[in-house]
Design a protein around this motif. Structure first.
Motif, PDB file in Angstrom:
ATOM      1  N   PHE A 172       2.312 -11.979  -8.137  1.00 59.38           N
ATOM      2  CA  PHE A 172       3.475 -11.288  -7.810  1.00 59.38           C
ATOM      3  C   PHE A 172       3.515  -9.804  -7.105  1.00 59.38           C
ATOM      4  CE2 PHE A 172       4.520  -7.725 -10.700  1.00 59.38           C
ATOM      5  CZ  PHE A 172       3.479  -8.327 -11.808  1.00 59.38           C
ATOM      6  N   ILE A 173       2.400  -9.229  -7.584  1.00 59.23           N
ATOM      7  CA  ILE A 173       2.331  -7.973  -6.855  1.00 59.23           C
ATOM      8  C   ILE A 173       1.994  -8.093  -5.348  1.00 59.23           C
ATOM      9  CG2 ILE A 173       0.713  -6.016  -6.871  1.00 59.23           C
ATOM     10  CD1 ILE A 173       1.017  -5.406  -9.757  1.00 59.23           C
ATOM     11  N   TYR A 174       1.268  -9.008  -5.038  1.00 66.74           N
ATOM     12  CA  TYR A 174       1.156  -8.841  -3.425  1.00 66.74           C
ATOM     13  C   TYR A 174       2.153  -9.210  -2.820  1.00 66.74           C
ATOM     14  CZ  TYR A 174      -3.908  -8.670  -4.834  1.00 66.74           C
ATOM     15  OH  TYR A 174      -4.957  -8.205  -5.261  1.00 66.74           O
ATOM     16  N   THR A 175       3.392  -9.973  -3.183  1.00 66.59           N
ATOM     17  CA  THR A 175       4.333 -10.363  -2.328  1.00 66.59           C
ATOM     18  C   THR A 175       5.389  -9.418  -2.243  1.00 66.59           C
ATOM     19  OG1 THR A 175       5.320 -11.514  -4.596  1.00 66.59           O
ATOM     20  CG2 THR A 175       3.872 -12.797  -3.063  1.00 66.59           C
ATOM     21  N   SER A 176       5.770  -9.306  -0.912  1.00 69.50           N
ATOM     22  CA  SER A 176       6.998  -8.656  -0.617  1.00 69.50           C
ATOM     23  C   SER A 176       6.999  -7.344  -0.849  1.00 69.50           C
ATOM     24  CB  SER A 176       8.195  -9.363  -0.924  1.00 69.50           C
ATOM     25  OG  SER A 176       9.251  -8.991  -0.482  1.00 69.50           O
ATOM     26  N   GLY A 177       8.211  -6.879  -1.439  1.00 69.01           N
ATOM     27  CA  GLY A 177       8.482  -5.524  -1.622  1.00 69.01           C
ATOM     28  C   GLY A 177       8.282  -4.999  -3.086  1.00 69.01           C
ATOM     29  N   PHE A 178       7.958  -6.008  -3.985  1.00 69.92           N
ATOM     30  CA  PHE A 178       7.730  -5.518  -5.263  1.00 69.92           C
ATOM     31  C   PHE A 178       6.631  -4.197  -5.208  1.00 69.92           C
ATOM     32  CE2 PHE A 178       6.205  -5.564  -9.733  1.00 69.92           C
ATOM     33  CZ  PHE A 178       7.213  -5.957 -10.208  1.00 69.92           C
ATOM     34  N   ALA A 179       5.492  -4.103  -4.744  1.00 74.59           N
ATOM     35  CA  ALA A 179       4.773  -3.096  -5.037  1.00 74.59           C
ATOM     36  C   ALA A 179       5.350  -1.821  -4.362  1.00 74.59           C
ATOM     37  CB  ALA A 179       3.527  -3.228  -3.892  1.00 74.59           C
ATOM     38  N   ASN A 180       6.044  -2.023  -3.380  1.00 75.12           N
ATOM     39  CA  ASN A 180       6.943  -0.791  -3.075  1.00 75.12           C
ATOM     40  C   ASN A 180       7.845   0.163  -3.953  1.00 75.12           C
ATOM     41  OD1 ASN A 180       5.853  -0.557  -0.441  1.00 75.12           O
ATOM     42  ND2 ASN A 180       7.124  -2.093   0.461  1.00 75.12           N
ATOM     43  N   TYR A 181       8.570  -1.092  -4.754  1.00 73.89           N
ATOM     44  CA  TYR A 181       9.501  -0.520  -5.593  1.00 73.89           C
ATOM     45  C   TYR A 181       8.457  -0.119  -6.846  1.00 73.89           C
ATOM     46  CZ  TYR A 181      13.204  -3.187  -3.573  1.00 73.89           C
ATOM     47  OH  TYR A 181      14.563  -3.554  -2.879  1.00 73.89           O
ATOM     48  N   PHE A 182       7.642  -0.765  -7.208  1.00 73.17           N
ATOM     49  CA  PHE A 182       6.745  -0.298  -8.196  1.00 73.17           C
ATOM     50  C   PHE A 182       6.239   1.217  -8.230  1.00 73.17           C
ATOM     51  CE2 PHE A 182       2.548   0.429 -10.338  1.00 73.17           C
ATOM     52  CZ  PHE A 182       2.883   0.378 -11.456  1.00 73.17           C
ATOM     53  N   ILE A 183       5.618   1.420  -6.855  1.00 75.32           N
ATOM     54  CA  ILE A 183       5.157   2.522  -6.566  1.00 75.32           C
ATOM     55  C   ILE A 183       6.233   3.597  -6.507  1.00 75.32           C
ATOM     56  CG2 ILE A 183       3.929   4.079  -4.709  1.00 75.32           C
ATOM     57  CD1 ILE A 183       1.906   2.122  -6.095  1.00 75.32           C
ATOM     58  N   ALA A 184       7.442   3.554  -6.005  1.00 73.98           N
ATOM     59  CA  ALA A 184       8.357   4.331  -6.043  1.00 73.98           C
ATOM     60  C   ALA A 184       8.890   4.685  -7.343  1.00 73.98           C
ATOM     61  CB  ALA A 184       9.634   3.767  -5.274  1.00 73.98           C
ATOM     62  N   THR A 185       9.107   3.574  -8.174  1.00 77.93           N
ATOM     63  CA  THR A 185       9.402   4.009  -9.591  1.00 77.93           C
ATOM     64  C   THR A 185       8.281   4.798 -10.027  1.00 77.93           C
ATOM     65  OG1 THR A 185      10.783   1.878  -9.745  1.00 77.93           O
ATOM     66  CG2 THR A 185      10.253   2.714 -11.736  1.00 77.93           C
ATOM     67  N   LEU A 186       6.980   4.460 -10.193  1.00 78.17           N
ATOM     68  CA  LEU A 186       5.883   5.158 -10.841  1.00 78.17           C
ATOM     69  C   LEU A 186       5.824   6.677 -10.359  1.00 78.17           C
ATOM     70  CD1 LEU A 186       3.448   5.565 -12.473  1.00 78.17           C
ATOM     71  CD2 LEU A 186       2.328   4.518 -10.551  1.00 78.17           C
ATOM     72  N   LYS A 187       6.166   7.050  -9.121  1.00 76.16           N
ATOM     73  CA  LYS A 187       6.182   8.275  -8.613  1.00 76.16           C
ATOM     74  C   LYS A 187       7.408   9.112  -9.219  1.00 76.16           C
ATOM     75  CE  LYS A 187       5.988   8.831  -4.087  1.00 76.16           C
ATOM     76  NZ  LYS A 187       6.246   8.165  -2.672  1.00 76.16           N
ATOM     77  N   ASN A 188       8.769   8.328  -9.295  1.00 77.34           N
ATOM     78  CA  ASN A 188       9.859   8.850  -9.927  1.00 77.34           C
ATOM     79  C   ASN A 188       9.424   9.413 -11.328  1.00 77.34           C
ATOM     80  OD1 ASN A 188      12.336   9.773 -10.177  1.00 77.34           O
ATOM     81  ND2 ASN A 188      13.237   7.851 -10.872  1.00 77.34           N
ATOM     82  N   SER A 189       8.715   8.632 -12.144  1.00 75.75           N
ATOM     83  CA  SER A 189       8.251   8.899 -13.357  1.00 75.75           C
ATOM     84  C   SER A 189       7.700  10.283 -13.542  1.00 75.75           C
ATOM     85  CB  SER A 189       7.626   7.715 -14.270  1.00 75.75           C
ATOM     86  OG  SER A 189       6.296   7.690 -13.738  1.00 75.75           O
ATOM     87  N   ILE A 190       6.879  10.545 -12.705  1.00 73.49           N
ATOM     88  CA  ILE A 190       6.271  11.783 -12.600  1.00 73.49           C
ATOM     89  C   ILE A 190       6.796  12.935 -11.825  1.00 73.49           C
ATOM     90  CG2 ILE A 190       3.922  12.542 -11.724  1.00 73.49           C
ATOM     91  CD1 ILE A 190       3.024   9.683 -12.166  1.00 73.49           C
ATOM     92  N   SER A 191       7.509  12.626 -10.719  1.00 76.43           N
ATOM     93  CA  SER A 191       8.410  13.565  -9.778  1.00 76.43           C
ATOM     94  C   SER A 191       7.202  14.316  -9.048  1.00 76.43           C
ATOM     95  CB  SER A 191       8.740  14.592 -10.981  1.00 76.43           C
ATOM     96  OG  SER A 191       9.716  15.595 -10.129  1.00 76.43           O
ATOM     97  N   GLY A 192       7.515  14.460  -7.824  1.00 75.08           N
ATOM     98  CA  GLY A 192       6.813  15.072  -7.029  1.00 75.08           C
ATOM     99  C   GLY A 192       6.023  14.274  -5.956  1.00 75.08           C
TER     100      GLY A 192
END
Length: 830
Positions: free
Chosen positions: A595-615
């Motif tokens: 599932f990670i390779y498909t569509s926008g999932f990785a983009n959402y995950f990266i964006a959420t991960l970055k938000n948890s760290i900030s910056g």
């Protein structure tokens, strides 16, 4: 955060049950060195795992038992109990254990020799290890090295039956059955692989462990053949444990072993057995006779397998009021020679871990279900089994094992791709449809998220057949009459399907309405100052229950699970509760390529991960990198890191020098990763955009159908907007944002360039006439696969760029917010 419409929405997740994933590392409190193969157990249960060679562990537990704690145990150390709530506040726990030194004299019983300790331990086996049968779940890993290079990897999750430690009336023997697993081999000849295939199967381990099969060195006659020495008393789980060494003299011909035994002082139970074949034992193995037929055949081929060393380790733990086998490790070094292959050095490692006792008394399996005792696991496990198998507990691979495995898998995939092994065929029928076309779409490059039609075929008399080379195993879409059907496909698979357009679920508005309703409670929770984790996870389980009640087919079900989790991640990209985001990401098991390779999932995950760290700076990116390194297997890690770096420069505009350092680091760590070429190509384009040279774009057509040249806007600051008629966010910006924005600037100072990426220019013209704001309007020939889309690494729209008066890129991913106008005026003032 400004929303962006992604090109593809076909995503899914493996989190099909309310599981929490606990991760951490166990180290020595004083030396800070990792503690390998330590016990990690959920207190009060039989559920557990072990640390790997790096001291790291993963354990998946059900949400319903999250109020418990984990107990960590290691020979020679004081045990430690850690509440599970600690794992909810820190992504990866660092657990320290303190060494405990016990004085030998305080614990030795007078007049009790080492031989007598061993004798009592053997006599008490039926009492200590239980007379009742049981079922268990276990994990098996086998790695075969040829000349120091990993050439075979087998991993499996199994169920098993264990008879009690006495002769039962039914006489049932120990059994293992395969639940799921994976196998990769890169032997250059099947004859070589057949010679080095392991015979240490899970069933063989259960049947021949020394505590059960005492004939090795623990029966009364064997005990007399060895020299026994009590050398120490150590601590284990708060118990005093005898440490006894044993070896043998030259005379006893049947003495073949040497090693260390650990025996609980109170119960006389064997806690750990570490032993190996002695020099005489190795000599005996190499001289052991085999059948005349086998001997003649091997002689004719000049084949000879010479064992150099074999070491074994059996671990036990006190579980549910009895001692039970919980772990096994073995390493075998051999030399193999043949006329065909010459000299080869062979190494075999086996890890076997019992992760949970499921029933007692145990259920005996049908003999046709049970795995044969002497057939190697590499011959029993398919190349790649059900992707959900990684939901089970097992032994986390060490860093070096991950690196070796990734190299092996890449070598195999390269070979299979060259041989056409990934060619996939989809055939079937379409109810009430004929003389139309059907096609399959998928992502040709997961890094840049380009969706393409991979194959197209006519529907003749309701039947169709599509053949294509599947670039990955995961979700694809079958499309007919604008109806899309999610379809899970494995590389190289031949799959037959039946499609009924009247029952298509993918495009039904009510299904998305249900999803929106399911997410509404999450939106409400995010408005509070602190989100309650239990309530959040309960809403997730409720959606799963909704899908279960709908009795959907497999492909449709995983599609809607994926939609739910992707939208959940999208919600979290705007959350300010960073601690909660970290807890959520840690609790989810997104560790699956399907599932990670498909569509926008990785983009959402990266964006959420970055938000948890900030910056968006390099330091923050390194924190995101650390999370991925610690929480994902090597099969996933190279992709997510490539995606992280790709987004860092393409979306966040990371400095060229810093971006280049990341690319070089990635190239050094993952030289064979399939994403490296795309990453380097995208960075080269980005570097060119940031070089200070004027932007040159080809393939743009004006409203008159003639080629449009960007230098025609020279002398003006340019706001470049990439949009499409189907992009609702784009059209909202046209209506709500541009009137006020354009009023701030004179026409001779700022040019608004609208680049449409519709596939059909007629769609562009109709929408432009209806709603588009004033400005320069052009169409990108090729739409989402146009030259400008490729040049910018376009993954979603709307996308905005700012160019200065010399057509140089100032901002590669701008936002239409309050900061835009001051930025433009600053450029005009230069």
């Amino acid at each position: 955060m400004r929303l962006r419409l992604l090109f593809i929405l076909c995503i899914w997740t493996i989190n099909t049950s309310a599981q929490i994933r606990l991760s951490g590392k166990l180290i020595d409190e004083q030396t800070q060195e990792p503690l390998a193969y330590a016990s990690v157990r959920l207190a009060g249960t039989s559920l557990g795992t072990s640390t790997n060679a790096d001291g790291e562990f993963d354990l998946r537990i059900n949400q319903s038992i999250e109020q418990r704690s984990l107990t960590f145990s290691y020979l020679g150390y004081a045990s430690k109990t850690v509440p599970l709530t600690a794992f909810m506040t820190e992504i990866n726990q660092l657990i320290t254990l303190q060494r405990v030194d016990l004085e030998l004299e305080e614990f030795v019983v007078k007049n009790l020799s080492p031989q007598e300790i061993i004798t009592q331990a053997v006599e008490k086996i039926p009492d200590n290890y239980g007379k009742t049968s049981y079922n268990m779940q276990s994990f098996y890993r086998e790695m075969i090295y040829v000349n120091d290079t990993l050439s075979g990897l087998t991993e499996a999750v199994l169920e098993g039956y264990r008879s009690g430690f006495h002769v039962e009336a039914d006489g049932n023997a120990d059994q293992s059955i395969l639940l799921s697993g994976k196998n990769f081999e890169n032997f250059y000849d099947s004859e070589l692989s057949s010679q080095i295939a392991a015979v240490v199967t899970p069933t063989a381990i259960l049947n021949f462990e020394p505590v059960r099969n005492k004939g090795y060195f623990l029966d009364k006659r064997s005990i007399k053949l060895y020299n026994w020495e009590l050398v120490d008393v150590v601590s284990f789980d708060g118990r005093a444990v005898y440490h006894i060494k044993f070896d043998h003299d030259d005379k006893p011909a049947k003495a073949l072993y040497e090693g260390d035994l650990y025996i609980d002082k109170e119960s006389f139970a064997f806690v750990k057995l570490d032993y190996q074949y002695s020099e005489r034992g190795i000599d005996y193995i190499n001289k052991e006779p085999f059948s005349l037929t086998s001997k003649l055949a091997k002689t004719a081929l000049g084949m000879k397998l010479v064992t150099k060393d074999i070491k074994f380790s059996f671990g036990y733990q006190f579980v549910q009021d009895v001692w039970r086998l919980t772990s096994f490790q073995m390493i075998n070094f051999s030399d193999f020679r043949s006329n065909k292959f010459g000299e080869n050095k062979i190494a075999l490692t086996v890890d076997y871990l019992i992760t949970e006792i499921t029933n007692s008394p145990g259920k005996f399996y049908d003999k046709y279900e049970a795995l044969p005792i002497r057939k190697s696991m590499g011959r029993l496990v398919s190349r790649k089994d059900d992707p959900f198998w990684e939901n089970y507990n097992g032994l986390k691979a060490s860093k070096i094992q991950n690196e070796q495995s990734q190299q092996l898998i890449q070598q195999i995939n390269d070979k299979l791709l060259a041989e056409g092994a990934f060619n996939t065929k989809i055939s079937g029928k379409v109810i009430n449809e004929a003389d139309k076309e059907i096609w399959i779409t998928g992502i040709s490059d997961p890094l840049v998220m380009n969706e393409q039609r991979l194959a197209i075929a006519p529907i003749e008399k309701g039947a169709f057949e599509l053949s294509f080379a599947a670039p990955y195993s995961g979700l694809y879409k079958l499309v007919i009459n604008d109806e899309a059907y999610p379809l899970f496909i494995k590389q190289g698979e031949n799959k037959t399907v039946t499609l009924d357009p009247s029952k298509s679920l993918l495009d039904q508005e009510q299904s998305y309405a249900r999803l929106d309703t399911a997410l509404s409670e999450k939106r409400a929770l995010l408005k509070s100052a602190h989100v309650d984790f239990d309530t959040w996870m309960a809403t997730q389980q409720a959606w799963k229950d909704t899908l279960d009640a709908a009795k959907l087919d497999y492909d449709t079900r995983v599609f809607w699970l994926g939609q739910y989790h992707a939208m959940t991640l999208d919600l979290l990209t705007d959350s300010r509760d960073r601690e909660f985001i970290k807890t959520y990401l840690q609790a989810q098991d997104f560790n699956n390529s399907a599932f990670i390779y498909t569509s926008g999932f990785a983009n959402y995950f990266i964006a959420t991960l970055k938000n948890s760290i900030s910056g968006n700076d390099l330091a923050s990116l390194k924190e995101s990198e650390k999370f991925i390194e610690q929480n994902f297997d090597l099969s996933i890690k190279p992709f997510l890191l490539a995606k992280l770096y790709y987004n860092a420069f393409q979306i966040d505009g990371l400095d060229v020098v810093e971006s280049n350092s990341l690319i070089q680091e990635y190239k050094s760590n993952y030289p064979t990763a399939p994403y490296l070429a795309s990453l380097e190509e995208a960075f080269a384009q980005y570097k060119d955009l940031k070089s200070g040279k004027p932007l040159i774009v080809e393939g743009l057509l004006g409203e008159d159908g003639k080629p449009f040249a960007l230098d025609s806007l020279s002398g003006k600051v340019v706001i470049l907007d990439l949009w499409a008629s189907w992009c609702s966010i784009c059209l909202e910006e046209f209506r709500d944002t541009y009137p006020d924005l354009q009023a701030n600037f004179a026409e001779d100072e700022v040019a608004f360039l609208f680049v449409n990426v519709d596939d059909d220019p007629d769609d562009w013209k109709r929408t432009r006439a209806r709603i588009a704001p004033p400005g320069v309007h052009v169409w990108a020939e090729g739409g989402l696969r146009s030259a400008i889309a490729t040049q910018l690494g376009l993954r979603g729209i709307p996308r905005y760029l700012i160019l200065d008066q010399r057509s140089r890129v100032i901002d590669i991913d701008a936002s239409l917010d309050e900061a835009l106008t001051p930025k433009i005026k600053a450029l005009l003032a230069q």
